[in-house]
Write an enzyme that holds these catalytic residues in place. Structure first.
Site, PDB file in Angstrom:
ATOM      1  N   TYR A 233       0.815  -1.337   0.009  1.00  0.00           N
ATOM      2  CA  TYR A 233       0.093   0.004  -0.005  1.00  0.00           C
ATOM      3  C   TYR A 233       0.869   1.146   0.250  1.00  0.00           C
ATOM      4  O   TYR A 233       0.764   1.966  -0.871  1.00  0.00           O
ATOM      5  CB  TYR A 233      -0.876   0.116   1.361  1.00  0.00           C
ATOM      6  CG  TYR A 233      -1.446   1.224   1.441  1.00  0.00           C
ATOM      7  CD1 TYR A 233      -1.490   1.840   2.727  1.00  0.00           C
ATOM      8  CD2 TYR A 233      -2.352   1.921   0.597  1.00  0.00           C
ATOM      9  CE1 TYR A 233      -2.004   3.093   3.133  1.00  0.00           C
ATOM     10  CE2 TYR A 233      -3.120   3.074   1.160  1.00  0.00           C
ATOM     11  CZ  TYR A 233      -2.634   3.485   2.304  1.00  0.00           C
ATOM     12  OH  TYR A 233      -3.367   4.829   2.557  1.00  0.00           O
TER      13      TYR A 233
ATOM     14  N   ASP B 264      11.691 -12.834  -1.688  1.00  0.00           N
ATOM     15  CA  ASP B 264      11.370 -12.663  -0.046  1.00  0.00           C
ATOM     16  C   ASP B 264      12.876 -12.086   0.475  1.00  0.00           C
ATOM     17  O   ASP B 264      13.968 -12.763   0.255  1.00  0.00           O
ATOM     18  CB  ASP B 264      11.069 -13.806   0.438  1.00  0.00           C
ATOM     19  CG  ASP B 264      10.509 -13.653   1.939  1.00  0.00           C
ATOM     20  OD1 ASP B 264       9.496 -14.248   2.035  1.00  0.00           O
ATOM     21  OD2 ASP B 264      11.216 -13.106   2.782  1.00  0.00           O
TER      22      ASP B 264
ATOM     23  N   ALA C  98       9.241  -3.285   3.513  1.00  0.00           N
ATOM     24  CA  ALA C  98       8.684  -4.715   3.620  1.00  0.00           C
ATOM     25  C   ALA C  98       8.821  -5.399   5.025  1.00  0.00           C
ATOM     26  O   ALA C  98       9.730  -5.514   5.792  1.00  0.00           O
ATOM     27  CB  ALA C  98       9.481  -5.791   2.536  1.00  0.00           C
TER      28      ALA C  98
ATOM     29  N   ASN D  23      10.565 -11.915   9.961  1.00  0.00           N
ATOM     30  CA  ASN D  23      10.439 -11.170   8.949  1.00  0.00           C
ATOM     31  C   ASN D  23      10.795  -9.749   9.021  1.00  0.00           C
ATOM     32  O   ASN D  23      11.686  -9.360   8.119  1.00  0.00           O
ATOM     33  CB  ASN D  23       8.954 -11.063   8.452  1.00  0.00           C
ATOM     34  CG  ASN D  23       8.529 -10.240   7.376  1.00  0.00           C
ATOM     35  OD1 ASN D  23       9.131 -10.851   6.231  1.00  0.00           O
ATOM     36  ND2 ASN D  23       8.441  -8.939   7.395  1.00  0.00           N
TER      37      ASN D  23
ATOM     38  N   SER E  93       8.011   3.708  12.245  1.00  0.00           N
ATOM     39  CA  SER E  93       6.612   3.890  12.955  1.00  0.00           C
ATOM     40  C   SER E  93       6.381   4.688  14.217  1.00  0.00           C
ATOM     41  O   SER E  93       7.305   4.577  15.086  1.00  0.00           O
ATOM     42  CB  SER E  93       5.816   2.169  12.983  1.00  0.00           C
ATOM     43  OG  SER E  93       4.696   2.510  13.487  1.00  0.00           O
TER      44      SER E  93
ATOM     45  N   TYR F 253       5.286  -5.380  17.518  1.00  0.00           N
ATOM     46  CA  TYR F 253       5.661  -4.642  16.110  1.00  0.00           C
ATOM     47  C   TYR F 253       6.294  -3.365  16.216  1.00  0.00           C
ATOM     48  O   TYR F 253       7.312  -3.091  15.639  1.00  0.00           O
ATOM     49  CB  TYR F 253       4.232  -4.152  15.350  1.00  0.00           C
ATOM     50  CG  TYR F 253       4.278  -3.349  14.264  1.00  0.00           C
ATOM     51  CD1 TYR F 253       3.994  -1.873  14.712  1.00  0.00           C
ATOM     52  CD2 TYR F 253       5.144  -3.612  13.269  1.00  0.00           C
ATOM     53  CE1 TYR F 253       4.018  -1.028  13.528  1.00  0.00           C
ATOM     54  CE2 TYR F 253       5.235  -2.606  12.273  1.00  0.00           C
ATOM     55  CZ  TYR F 253       4.693  -1.507  12.381  1.00  0.00           C
ATOM     56  OH  TYR F 253       4.763  -0.306  11.826  1.00  0.00           O
TER      57      TYR F 253
ATOM     58  N   LYS G 193      10.561  -2.425  15.056  1.00  0.00           N
ATOM     59  CA  LYS G 193      10.860  -1.016  14.404  1.00  0.00           C
ATOM     60  C   LYS G 193      12.040  -0.282  15.200  1.00  0.00           C
ATOM     61  O   LYS G 193      12.977   0.250  14.677  1.00  0.00           O
ATOM     62  CB  LYS G 193       9.616  -0.195  14.284  1.00  0.00           C
ATOM     63  CG  LYS G 193       8.782  -0.899  13.065  1.00  0.00           C
ATOM     64  CD  LYS G 193       9.135  -0.736  11.789  1.00  0.00           C
ATOM     65  CE  LYS G 193       8.306  -1.126  10.827  1.00  0.00           C
ATOM     66  NZ  LYS G 193       8.760  -1.379   9.322  1.00  0.00           N
TER      67      LYS G 193
ATOM     68  N   PHE H 178       2.831   8.245  11.200  1.00  0.00           N
ATOM     69  CA  PHE H 178       1.866   7.860  12.018  1.00  0.00           C
ATOM     70  C   PHE H 178       1.120   7.085  11.210  1.00  0.00           C
ATOM     71  O   PHE H 178       1.156   6.257  10.720  1.00  0.00           O
ATOM     72  CB  PHE H 178       1.502   9.502  12.600  1.00  0.00           C
ATOM     73  CG  PHE H 178       2.233   9.835  13.629  1.00  0.00           C
ATOM     74  CD1 PHE H 178       3.474  10.069  13.521  1.00  0.00           C
ATOM     75  CD2 PHE H 178       1.743   9.871  15.161  1.00  0.00           C
ATOM     76  CE1 PHE H 178       4.344  10.375  14.579  1.00  0.00           C
ATOM     77  CE2 PHE H 178       2.451  10.352  16.072  1.00  0.00           C
ATOM     78  CZ  PHE H 178       3.981  10.635  15.913  1.00  0.00           C
TER      79      PHE H 178
ATOM     80  N   LEU I 229      -8.614   1.918  10.530  1.00  0.00           N
ATOM     81  CA  LEU I 229      -9.956   2.333  10.576  1.00  0.00           C
ATOM     82  C   LEU I 229     -10.360   2.814   9.233  1.00  0.00           C
ATOM     83  O   LEU I 229     -11.620   2.461   8.960  1.00  0.00           O
ATOM     84  CB  LEU I 229      -9.883   3.761  11.739  1.00  0.00           C
ATOM     85  CG  LEU I 229     -11.157   4.434  11.596  1.00  0.00           C
ATOM     86  CD1 LEU I 229     -12.264   3.419  12.389  1.00  0.00           C
ATOM     87  CD2 LEU I 229     -11.192   5.832  12.426  1.00  0.00           C
TER      88      LEU I 229
ATOM     89  N   ARG J 171     -10.071  -1.332  22.481  1.00  0.00           N
ATOM     90  CA  ARG J 171      -9.254  -2.443  22.062  1.00  0.00           C
ATOM     91  C   ARG J 171      -7.982  -2.399  22.862  1.00  0.00           C
ATOM     92  O   ARG J 171      -7.446  -1.115  23.137  1.00  0.00           O
ATOM     93  CB  ARG J 171      -8.826  -2.039  20.740  1.00  0.00           C
ATOM     94  CG  ARG J 171      -7.766  -3.093  19.862  1.00  0.00           C
ATOM     95  CD  ARG J 171      -7.758  -2.767  18.418  1.00  0.00           C
ATOM     96  NE  ARG J 171      -7.024  -1.569  18.005  1.00  0.00           N
ATOM     97  CZ  ARG J 171      -6.744  -1.207  17.019  1.00  0.00           C
ATOM     98  NH1 ARG J 171      -7.159  -1.935  15.832  1.00  0.00           N
ATOM     99  NH2 ARG J 171      -6.286  -0.014  16.810  1.00  0.00           N
TER     100      ARG J 171
ATOM    101  N   ASP K 174      -4.752   0.591  22.956  1.00  0.00           N
ATOM    102  CA  ASP K 174      -4.990   1.678  22.300  1.00  0.00           C
ATOM    103  C   ASP K 174      -4.527   2.968  23.268  1.00  0.00           C
ATOM    104  O   ASP K 174      -5.639   3.146  24.035  1.00  0.00           O
ATOM    105  CB  ASP K 174      -6.333   1.740  21.794  1.00  0.00           C
ATOM    106  CG  ASP K 174      -6.587   0.907  20.338  1.00  0.00           C
ATOM    107  OD1 ASP K 174      -5.320   0.523  19.860  1.00  0.00           O
ATOM    108  OD2 ASP K 174      -7.656   0.889  19.931  1.00  0.00           O
TER     109      ASP K 174
END
Ligand code: WQD
Length: 330
Positions: free
Chosen positions: A11, A51, A73, A91, A116, A140, A144, A168, A189, A281, A284
């Protein structure tokens, strides 16, 4: 300029590939298509299906000689990272080390890295600047942050300059409609709202309306993917011109709540978009908003497409066209 874009069928990666092609760069996309999609590829860019854990393919591609590498990736689902940390270790971390080792072997000196805002965790002040403590709350975000530490060592020991771009909340689509790949099983979202608007999803679940925010729902800093792509290009030019690495936040500096996003989407799409308030959640934070002053100062970067109207309008342009096709196809 020859640039290898790893994850360039994804994306964000496809928007970066588009921007680099528009700049006149020679682009090769390396992607394993686990999240990326063939329909996000451009005829002007070479594509290698591979990969980052396949070091033979990775090293053979890297040996062709590149002026720079862009690395997007990664697996990025915060919730999944807490139940499948092994997948994220291998990964995200091992994969990036393979890239760094292959770059060092070939003497490639510039890496643009997709980091991130998840490195920060629960904010202790807002807006969040780069000096904010980094205490990731999910695995995650931890991967990073750890990768950013490896980057600093590879710069010291192998002279690889890096730009660590702390996104963000990425949202929206190419305003010219050149990218149409939809994220598979999205959890974020805006794609969830778009699926509800397109009728592919019954409703949007609002994860809590008892946060200390104006309407009680979570507030986030959404940044248009085209603005992110621009920052990738600017950061590469900065590294080459200034001979320095950098770590910057990329955000719109505007906070939008879940309900604001839903209500704006109802207005723009003309669709009902049913929503149900459910429980929070876990993990959050109530509010996350960036300071992007550093990116402005070093790169002259400013978000130009990240207003809520443009985010939703550009996304709806893709979802509405595909939903019409889907209806015709049935
Ligand atoms: C946004 C807001 C939810 C879905 C995540 C990752 C982060 C980064 C961006 C990669 C929150 C609410 C969401 C839904 C909802 N990824 N929401 N119903 O959690 O801010 O960040 O994506 O770098 O690392 O953690 O994004 O889109 O999941 O949530 O109410 O169905 O929308 O509670 O307030 P998030 P998100």
């Amino acid at each position: 300029m020859k640039v290898l874009i790893i994850g360039g069928a994804g994306y964000i990666g496809s928007h970066v590939a588009r921007r680099f092609l528009d700049e006149g760069f020679q682009v090769c996309v390396l992607d394993n298509l686990s999240l990326g999609q063939r329909e996000n590829l451009f005829a002007e860019a070479e594509f290698v299906e591979g990969d980052i854990l396949d070091t033979v393919t990775l090293e053979s591609v890297m040996a062709r000689g590149w002026d720079a590498v862009v690395h997007l990736a990664a697996f990025k689902a915060a919730g999944e990272s807490m139940v499948k940390p092994e997948k994220y270790s291998v990964n995200n971390i091992t994969g990036t080390l393979n890239i760094l080792n292959a770059m060092a072997k070939e003497g490639i000196k510039y890496l643009v890295f997709s980091s991130s805002a998840a490195v920060y965790g629960e904010p202790s002040y807002l807006p969040i600047d780069e000096a904010h403590p980094a205490h990731p709350e999910n695995y995650y975000g931890f991967t990073k942050l750890e990768i950013e530490r490896f980057l600093a060592w590879y710069e010291k020991l192998r002279g690889i300059r890096f730009s660590a771009l702390r996104y963000f909340n990425a949202a929206g689509y190419d305003p010219e409609g050149r990218i149409r790949g939809l994220e598979k099983n999205p959890a974020n979202l805006l794609p969830v709202i778009m699926e509800a608007a397109a009728g592919w999803r019954e409703k949007v679940q609002v994860f809590g309306n008892d946060y200390p925010t104006p309407d009680g729902t979570g507030v986030r800093d959404y940044v248009h993917v085209t603005d992110l792509a621009e920052a990738h290009l600017l950061s590469l030019k900065y590294m080459m011109d200034a001979g320095k690495s950098l770590t910057v936040n990329l955000g719109s500096e505007q906070g939008i709540s879940v309900l604001q996003m839903i209500e704006t989407a109802r207005r723009i799409t003309g669709k009902p978009i049913p929503a149900e308030i459910v429980g929070r959640r876990p993990g959050d934070p109530a509010k996350l908003v960036a300071s992007s002053a550093m990116a402005g100062k070093l790169l002259g970067w400013k978000a130009r497409y990240s207003d809520v109207e443009t985010l939703i309008r550009t996304a709806w342009k893709v979802y509405s066209q595909i939903s019409r096709q889907a209806v015709r196809a049935t």
